[in-house]
Every structure is written in C-alpha cells, then in structure tokens.
Design a protein around this motif. Structure first.
Motif, PDB file in Angstrom:
ATOM      1  N   TYR A  50      -0.513  -7.135   2.033  1.00 41.12           N
ATOM      2  CA  TYR A  50      -0.129  -5.740   1.824  1.00 41.12           C
ATOM      3  C   TYR A  50      -0.614  -4.886   2.998  1.00 41.12           C
ATOM      4  CZ  TYR A  50       0.032  -1.091  -0.259  1.00 41.12           C
ATOM      5  OH  TYR A  50       0.285   0.237  -0.497  1.00 41.12           O
ATOM      6  N   TYR A  53       1.466  -5.758   6.259  1.00 45.83           N
ATOM      7  CA  TYR A  53       2.873  -5.353   6.326  1.00 45.83           C
ATOM      8  C   TYR A  53       3.122  -3.890   5.956  1.00 45.83           C
ATOM      9  CZ  TYR A  53       3.555 -10.309   6.910  1.00 45.83           C
ATOM     10  OH  TYR A  53       3.493 -11.590   7.383  1.00 45.83           O
ATOM     11  N   ASN A  54       2.071  -3.169   5.624  1.00 43.56           N
ATOM     12  CA  ASN A  54       2.181  -1.747   5.296  1.00 43.56           C
ATOM     13  C   ASN A  54       1.187  -0.973   6.153  1.00 43.56           C
ATOM     14  OD1 ASN A  54       4.023  -1.563   2.755  1.00 43.56           O
ATOM     15  ND2 ASN A  54       2.665  -3.293   2.368  1.00 43.56           N
ATOM     16  N   LYS A  57      -1.539   2.178   5.573  1.00 48.90           N
ATOM     17  CA  LYS A  57      -2.044   2.275   4.206  1.00 48.90           C
ATOM     18  C   LYS A  57      -3.570   2.150   4.225  1.00 48.90           C
ATOM     19  CE  LYS A  57       1.805   2.569   1.887  1.00 48.90           C
ATOM     20  NZ  LYS A  57       2.124   3.637   0.957  1.00 48.90           N
TER      21      LYS A  57
END
Length: 75
Positions: A50, A53-54, A57
């Motif tokens: 997460y 790929y983000n 964040k």
C-alpha cells in the motif's frame, strides 16, 4: 504470547516474515492480534505494498488500510 489460553510449556507465536512483520524501503511494519487472520492475508506485506503503490500516503492511512483488510476477513 497467544491471544487465548495455551498449554504449559508452549512458548507462543512465531514471527512469519510478510505476515506479522515486514520491512522495505517504504516502511517497517509490525502487526499483532489474531495471527491466523494476519497470516491469511500477509498483512504487513500488504501494508508495505500500500505504501509502495500509494505514494504520498501517511502511516496512519496505511494502518487504516490494514485494519480494513482485517475487518474484511471473517472468523
């Protein structure tokens, strides 16, 4: 230690890389709780993915993502 009662002499849980603990250049993750649910989805690796790929964040976003994954598992 386990989340429930255990037999005398049983040392407890064993860490499994990718399930309860994982570290990459995107962050270090350590999980605790119901080990069976954490292992089924390799929770710490999913949280690392997460973060990978983000981009942008924050750790709290990743933690909330992980909690939502755990909540989606029945049992």
């Amino acid at each position: 230690n386990n989340t429930g009662p255990s037999c005398a002499g049983v040392p407890g849980d064993s860490p499994i890389i990718g399930a309860g603990t994982y570290c990459s250049k995107h962050g270090g993750i350590s999980c605790t709780g119901v080990g069976e649910k954490i292992m089924v989805i390799c929770l710490s690796k999913e949280i690392s993915n997460y973060l990978q790929y983000n981009s942008g964040k924050k750790a709290m976003d990743a933690a909330q993502f992980g909690i939502s994954l755990l909540d989606s598992i029945s049992g």
